[in-house]
Design a protein around this motif. Structure first.
Motif, PDB file in Angstrom:
ATOM      1  N   ASN A   1       0.776  -1.255  -0.096  1.00 53.73           N
ATOM      2  CA  ASN A   1      -0.037   0.031   0.061  1.00 53.73           C
ATOM      3  C   ASN A   1       0.912   1.317  -0.103  1.00 53.73           C
ATOM      4  N   SER A   2       2.121   1.035  -0.287  1.00 62.09           N
ATOM      5  CA  SER A   2       3.049   2.326  -0.159  1.00 62.09           C
ATOM      6  C   SER A   2       3.442   2.613  -1.413  1.00 62.09           C
ATOM      7  N   PHE A   3       2.493   2.296  -2.576  1.00 66.77           N
ATOM      8  CA  PHE A   3       2.846   2.563  -4.023  1.00 66.77           C
ATOM      9  C   PHE A   3       2.420   4.082  -4.203  1.00 66.77           C
ATOM     10  N   THR A   4       3.298   4.674  -5.143  1.00 65.57           N
ATOM     11  CA  THR A   4       2.808   5.958  -5.565  1.00 65.57           C
ATOM     12  C   THR A   4       3.800   6.324  -7.081  1.00 65.57           C
ATOM     13  N   SER A   5       3.128   7.226  -7.867  1.00 68.79           N
ATOM     14  CA  SER A   5       3.481   7.556  -9.247  1.00 68.79           C
ATOM     15  C   SER A   5       4.853   8.712  -8.615  1.00 68.79           C
ATOM     16  N   VAL A   6       5.825   8.719  -9.254  1.00 65.67           N
ATOM     17  CA  VAL A   6       6.843   9.487  -9.178  1.00 65.67           C
ATOM     18  C   VAL A   6       7.063  10.791 -10.103  1.00 65.67           C
ATOM     19  N   SER A   7       7.084  10.140 -11.423  1.00 65.15           N
ATOM     20  CA  SER A   7       7.345  10.975 -12.683  1.00 65.15           C
ATOM     21  C   SER A   7       6.715  10.764 -13.815  1.00 65.15           C
ATOM     22  N   LEU A   8       6.556  11.603 -14.671  1.00 64.12           N
ATOM     23  CA  LEU A   8       5.522  11.470 -15.951  1.00 64.12           C
ATOM     24  C   LEU A   8       6.832  11.146 -17.098  1.00 64.12           C
ATOM     25  N   HIS A   9       7.925  11.943 -16.988  1.00 65.68           N
ATOM     26  CA  HIS A   9       9.064  11.851 -18.056  1.00 65.68           C
ATOM     27  C   HIS A   9      10.353  11.467 -17.402  1.00 65.68           C
ATOM     28  N   PRO A  10      10.953  10.573 -17.088  1.00 65.28           N
ATOM     29  CA  PRO A  10      10.231   9.180 -17.745  1.00 65.28           C
ATOM     30  C   PRO A  10       9.442   8.757 -16.704  1.00 65.28           C
ATOM     31  N   PRO A  11       8.383   7.784 -17.216  1.00 63.44           N
ATOM     32  CA  PRO A  11       7.323   7.388 -16.208  1.00 63.44           C
ATOM     33  C   PRO A  11       7.951   6.512 -15.116  1.00 63.44           C
ATOM     34  N   LEU A  12       8.010   6.838 -14.010  1.00 60.62           N
ATOM     35  CA  LEU A  12       8.540   6.177 -12.712  1.00 60.62           C
ATOM     36  C   LEU A  12       7.481   6.057 -11.755  1.00 60.62           C
ATOM     37  N   VAL A  13       7.549   4.891 -10.923  1.00 60.13           N
ATOM     38  CA  VAL A  13       6.700   4.568  -9.888  1.00 60.13           C
ATOM     39  C   VAL A  13       7.690   4.181  -8.599  1.00 60.13           C
ATOM     40  N   LEU A  14       7.094   4.110  -7.542  1.00 64.09           N
ATOM     41  CA  LEU A  14       7.945   3.865  -6.229  1.00 64.09           C
ATOM     42  C   LEU A  14       6.944   3.001  -5.157  1.00 64.09           C
ATOM     43  N   PHE A  15       7.531   2.128  -4.935  1.00 60.87           N
ATOM     44  CA  PHE A  15       6.994   1.507  -3.346  1.00 60.87           C
ATOM     45  C   PHE A  15       7.995   0.974  -2.616  1.00 60.87           C
ATOM     46  N   CYS A  16       7.596   0.444  -1.216  1.00 62.84           N
ATOM     47  CA  CYS A  16       8.685   0.449  -0.167  1.00 62.84           C
ATOM     48  C   CYS A  16       8.323  -1.250   0.032  1.00 62.84           C
ATOM     49  N   ALA A  17       9.645  -2.182   0.107  1.00 62.39           N
ATOM     50  CA  ALA A  17       9.555  -3.217   0.311  1.00 62.39           C
ATOM     51  C   ALA A  17      10.353  -3.536   1.725  1.00 62.39           C
ATOM     52  N   ASP A  18       9.841  -4.378   2.503  1.00 58.15           N
ATOM     53  CA  ASP A  18      10.400  -4.992   3.672  1.00 58.15           C
ATOM     54  C   ASP A  18      11.919  -5.653   3.336  1.00 58.15           C
ATOM     55  N   ASN A  19      12.813  -5.445   4.037  1.00 53.19           N
ATOM     56  CA  ASN A  19      14.131  -5.945   3.850  1.00 53.19           C
ATOM     57  C   ASN A  19      13.986  -7.468   3.889  1.00 53.19           C
ATOM     58  N   ARG A  20      13.230  -8.077   4.620  1.00 51.59           N
ATOM     59  CA  ARG A  20      13.120  -9.641   4.768  1.00 51.59           C
ATOM     60  C   ARG A  20      12.040 -10.314   3.742  1.00 51.59           C
ATOM     61  N   SER A  21      11.682  -9.326   2.850  1.00 49.98           N
ATOM     62  CA  SER A  21      10.752 -10.065   1.849  1.00 49.98           C
ATOM     63  C   SER A  21      11.263 -10.877   0.466  1.00 49.98           C
ATOM     64  N   ASP A  22      10.875 -12.012   0.465  1.00 44.59           N
ATOM     65  CA  ASP A  22      11.240 -12.754  -0.686  1.00 44.59           C
ATOM     66  C   ASP A  22      10.891 -12.219  -1.783  1.00 44.59           C
ATOM     67  N   THR A  23       9.793 -11.383  -1.939  1.00 46.22           N
ATOM     68  CA  THR A  23       9.520 -10.724  -3.194  1.00 46.22           C
ATOM     69  C   THR A  23      10.442  -9.830  -3.672  1.00 46.22           C
ATOM     70  N   PHE A  24      10.858  -8.958  -2.391  1.00 53.55           N
ATOM     71  CA  PHE A  24      11.927  -8.002  -2.683  1.00 53.55           C
ATOM     72  C   PHE A  24      13.310  -8.706  -3.269  1.00 53.55           C
ATOM     73  N   ARG A  25      13.732  -9.993  -2.576  1.00 57.21           N
ATOM     74  CA  ARG A  25      14.767 -10.607  -3.138  1.00 57.21           C
ATOM     75  C   ARG A  25      14.606 -11.096  -4.634  1.00 57.21           C
ATOM     76  N   ALA A  26      13.364 -11.351  -5.259  1.00 57.01           N
ATOM     77  CA  ALA A  26      12.976 -11.606  -6.311  1.00 57.01           C
ATOM     78  C   ALA A  26      13.071 -10.525  -7.414  1.00 57.01           C
ATOM     79  N   ILE A  27      12.786  -9.415  -6.829  1.00 52.89           N
ATOM     80  CA  ILE A  27      12.937  -8.237  -7.677  1.00 52.89           C
ATOM     81  C   ILE A  27      14.408  -7.820  -7.932  1.00 52.89           C
ATOM     82  N   GLU A  28      15.209  -7.993  -6.741  1.00 57.18           N
ATOM     83  CA  GLU A  28      16.662  -7.981  -6.852  1.00 57.18           C
ATOM     84  C   GLU A  28      17.239  -8.650  -8.006  1.00 57.18           C
TER      85      GLU A  28
END
Length: 165
Positions: free
Chosen positions: A35-62
């Motif tokens: 739920n920490s998701f937000t848009s950041v920029s239109l040019h270039p199109p960027l979004v941001l979210f926060c991931a717990d350091n212990r998250s398996d999903t975060f490690r998969a993204i890395e």
């Protein structure tokens, strides 16, 4: 600072709910509620979210350098709860209708919309990381109202007319 007071104060800010999905180097899917998701920029199109350091999903993204974001509708509260739990990831994806993004990372095909992202940068931030993603593809999928989280509970936007395509 008292953690409970900090949390209770921030619970006054309403957020939308998303599911972020990625896959690790072995191509196993991982997903988490965000739920920490937000848009950041239109040019270039960027979004941001926060991931717990212990998250398996975060490690998969890395590992993969890619992720998708599925924006949940108010009918998808159970999915939000399902992906908020820690445990075996394979069970999370059973019986879901998935679409495949350009990057090959699945998204929830019956969500309001999805974004397909490449990691732009990852910034350490306390017990989380900020994940900044460049949006490579996106699409609205189904009409409906968003799932909202406010005062530590799921809420509905009944006063807002449902969008029509």
């Amino acid at each position: 600072m008292d953690a409970k007071i900090f949390r209770d104060t921030l619970a006054q800010f309403a957020t939308g709910i998303t599911i972020v999905i990625s896959q690790n180097i072995d191509r196993h899917l991982h997903g988490m509620t965000v739920n920490s998701f937000t848009s950041v920029s239109l040019h270039p199109p960027l979004v941001l979210f926060c991931a717990d350091n212990r998250s398996d999903t975060f490690r998969a993204i890395e590992d993969s350098g890619h992720f998708t974001v599925s924006i949940l509708s108010e009918e998808q509260e159970a999915l939000s709860q399902r992906f908020a739990l820690r445990g075996p990831q394979e069970a999370l994806f059973q019986s879901l209708t998935l679409g495949e993004s350009v990057s090959g990372i699945p998204y929830l095909a019956d969500s309001l919309a999805f974004l397909d992202c490449t990691v732009d940068r990852i910034v350490p931030a306390g017990d989380h990381h900020l994940v900044l993603g460049r949006v490579d593809a996106l699409n609205r999928l189904v009409p409906g109202r968003p799932l909202v989280y406010y005062q530590s509970q799921y809420q509905r936007l009944d006063a807002i007319p449902e969008p029509q395509d």
